[in-house]
Design an enzyme around this catalytic site. Sequence first.
Site, PDB file in Angstrom:
ATOM      1  N   PRO A 113       0.898  -1.229  -0.009  1.00  0.00           N
ATOM      2  CA  PRO A 113      -0.015  -0.083  -0.049  1.00  0.00           C
ATOM      3  C   PRO A 113       0.834   1.307   0.125  1.00  0.00           C
ATOM      4  O   PRO A 113       0.335   2.295  -0.453  1.00  0.00           O
ATOM      5  CB  PRO A 113      -0.724  -0.068   1.163  1.00  0.00           C
ATOM      6  CG  PRO A 113      -0.756  -1.476   1.792  1.00  0.00           C
ATOM      7  CD  PRO A 113       0.469  -1.966   1.271  1.00  0.00           C
ATOM      8  N   GLU A 164       0.829  -8.563   8.395  1.00  0.00           N
ATOM      9  CA  GLU A 164       1.005  -7.185   8.390  1.00  0.00           C
ATOM     10  C   GLU A 164       2.000  -6.538   7.349  1.00  0.00           C
ATOM     11  O   GLU A 164       2.266  -5.548   7.354  1.00  0.00           O
ATOM     12  CB  GLU A 164       1.539  -6.985   9.791  1.00  0.00           C
ATOM     13  CG  GLU A 164       0.775  -6.692  11.003  1.00  0.00           C
ATOM     14  CD  GLU A 164      -0.809  -5.753  10.656  1.00  0.00           C
ATOM     15  OE1 GLU A 164      -0.164  -4.727  10.066  1.00  0.00           O
ATOM     16  OE2 GLU A 164      -1.765  -6.109  10.713  1.00  0.00           O
ATOM     17  N   ARG A 180      -1.007  -7.713 -21.034  1.00  0.00           N
ATOM     18  CA  ARG A 180      -1.893  -7.463 -22.320  1.00  0.00           C
ATOM     19  C   ARG A 180      -1.112  -6.484 -23.232  1.00  0.00           C
ATOM     20  O   ARG A 180      -1.543  -6.146 -24.342  1.00  0.00           O
ATOM     21  CB  ARG A 180      -3.197  -7.144 -21.817  1.00  0.00           C
ATOM     22  CG  ARG A 180      -3.353  -5.765 -21.064  1.00  0.00           C
ATOM     23  CD  ARG A 180      -4.633  -5.752 -20.544  1.00  0.00           C
ATOM     24  NE  ARG A 180      -5.776  -5.536 -21.586  1.00  0.00           N
ATOM     25  CZ  ARG A 180      -6.197  -4.830 -22.077  1.00  0.00           C
ATOM     26  NH1 ARG A 180      -5.461  -3.539 -21.963  1.00  0.00           N
ATOM     27  NH2 ARG A 180      -7.213  -4.593 -23.118  1.00  0.00           N
ATOM     28  N   ASP A 199      -7.726   1.797 -25.811  1.00  0.00           N
ATOM     29  CA  ASP A 199      -8.435   1.631 -24.094  1.00  0.00           C
ATOM     30  C   ASP A 199      -8.122   2.774 -23.560  1.00  0.00           C
ATOM     31  O   ASP A 199      -7.258   3.802 -23.835  1.00  0.00           O
ATOM     32  CB  ASP A 199      -7.563   0.484 -23.419  1.00  0.00           C
ATOM     33  CG  ASP A 199      -8.038  -0.843 -23.848  1.00  0.00           C
ATOM     34  OD1 ASP A 199      -9.117  -1.143 -24.451  1.00  0.00           O
ATOM     35  OD2 ASP A 199      -7.339  -1.763 -23.613  1.00  0.00           O
TER      36      ASP A 199
HETATM   37  C1  LIG Z   1      -2.847  -6.575   5.146  1.00  0.00           C
HETATM   38  S1  LIG Z   1      -1.812  -5.948   3.997  1.00  0.00           S
HETATM   39  C2  LIG Z   1      -0.634  -5.204   5.075  1.00  0.00           C
HETATM   40  C3  LIG Z   1      -0.732  -3.825   5.396  1.00  0.00           C
HETATM   41  C4  LIG Z   1       0.089  -2.949   6.038  1.00  0.00           C
HETATM   42  N1  LIG Z   1       0.016  -3.434   7.544  1.00  0.00           N
HETATM   43  C5  LIG Z   1      -0.090  -1.576   6.036  1.00  0.00           C
HETATM   44  O1  LIG Z   1      -1.087  -0.949   6.782  1.00  0.00           O
HETATM   45  O2  LIG Z   1       0.522  -1.008   4.976  1.00  0.00           O
HETATM   46  C6  LIG Z   1      -0.982  -7.560   3.511  1.00  0.00           C
HETATM   47  C7  LIG Z   1      -0.237  -7.467   2.333  1.00  0.00           C
HETATM   48  O3  LIG Z   1      -1.215  -7.219   0.829  1.00  0.00           O
HETATM   49  C8  LIG Z   1      -0.496  -6.585   0.193  1.00  0.00           C
HETATM   50  N2  LIG Z   1      -1.412  -5.191   0.032  1.00  0.00           N
HETATM   51  C9  LIG Z   1      -2.371  -5.068   0.520  1.00  0.00           C
HETATM   52  N3  LIG Z   1      -3.113  -3.560  -0.021  1.00  0.00           N
HETATM   53  C10 LIG Z   1      -2.270  -3.370  -1.173  1.00  0.00           C
HETATM   54  C11 LIG Z   1      -2.500  -2.384  -2.044  1.00  0.00           C
HETATM   55  N4  LIG Z   1      -3.314  -1.426  -2.100  1.00  0.00           N
HETATM   56  N5  LIG Z   1      -1.575  -2.516  -3.111  1.00  0.00           N
HETATM   57  C12 LIG Z   1      -0.517  -3.427  -3.273  1.00  0.00           C
HETATM   58  N6  LIG Z   1      -0.434  -4.448  -2.296  1.00  0.00           N
HETATM   59  C13 LIG Z   1      -1.208  -4.312  -1.167  1.00  0.00           C
HETATM   60  C14 LIG Z   1       0.877  -6.099   0.389  1.00  0.00           C
HETATM   61  O4  LIG Z   1       1.734  -7.236  -0.283  1.00  0.00           O
HETATM   62  C15 LIG Z   1       0.886  -6.220   1.969  1.00  0.00           C
HETATM   63  O5  LIG Z   1       2.155  -6.734   2.490  1.00  0.00           O
END
Ligand SMILES: C[S@@+](CC[C@H](N)C(=O)[O-])C[C@H]1O[C@@H](n2cnc3c(N)ncnc32)[C@H](O)[C@@H]1O
Length: 247
Positions: free
Chosen positions: A87, A114, A152, A167
Amino acid sequence: MRIDVLTLFPNMFAEVLGTSIIGRAQENKIIEVKLWNIRDFARDKHRIVDDTPYGGGAGMVMKPDVLAACIEHVKTENSGKVIYLAPQGTVFNQDRAKSLAREANLIFLCGHYEGIDQRIRDYWIDEEISIGDYVLTGGELPAMVVIDAVVRLIPGVLGDQASAQEDSFYNGLLEYPHYTRPAEFRGLEVPDILLSGNHELIRKWRLKEALRVTMLRRPDLLQNRQFTDEEVMLLQELAVEHREEGR
Ligand SMILES: C[S@@+](CC[C@H](N)C(=O)[O-])C[C@H]1O[C@@H](n2cnc3c(N)ncnc32)[C@H](O)[C@@H]1O
């Protein structure tokens, strides 16, 4: 392109990457996708991949020793950059999809729980990508989203490469509306111009509709656009139409 995916849940990928256009790209050897189960790199007898966070708090953190072993092994087969889905990463868009489509090799690391130990992020990861400002359970869906958007765009993957170029986002605009047969459906008609067979008028109509939908729904996309003379003219027409509709 060779793509390696590091995940605790490789089974999640089979259906998505094995079906339709991406599945065909694999059959046609345009891409090769290899899935790695991170758990296979845990050395203890319980094959533990996560542990509690230092400093306390909720959730579990994926362990650096297991992740480093997995990444280092995969790098012996794939020389591409290591992308962690997170994120906190740079938000993915069509421009990033276009540039990644030019790479010969890519490695995607999917976090879970996490997330992963910061030391892996600092020293083993080349880039972090987010698919938007929300939090998912794991990096598997984001990895599939990025892989789909990238693959793609590789020449030969779509039957007609021009379709990707029309697109949404490819040229900085949202796409124009589509219609198919029947020409009249429950009293709703297809715009006459699309039935005219006049390719130039159809091209112009589509450009105008793309400008219209972008202006209405995503005006931010137009902010730094270098408009062509034709686009400026069409925007003026749209402005007049909207003024008249407002009366
Ligand atoms: C529950 S999330 C962890 C979130 C983290 N504790 C935080 O608050 O940023 C678990 C995993 O999901 C993936 N993930 C979750 N949301 C994402 C997003 N918006 N974009 C990319 N990967 C995401 C990441 O690889 C992350 O390590």
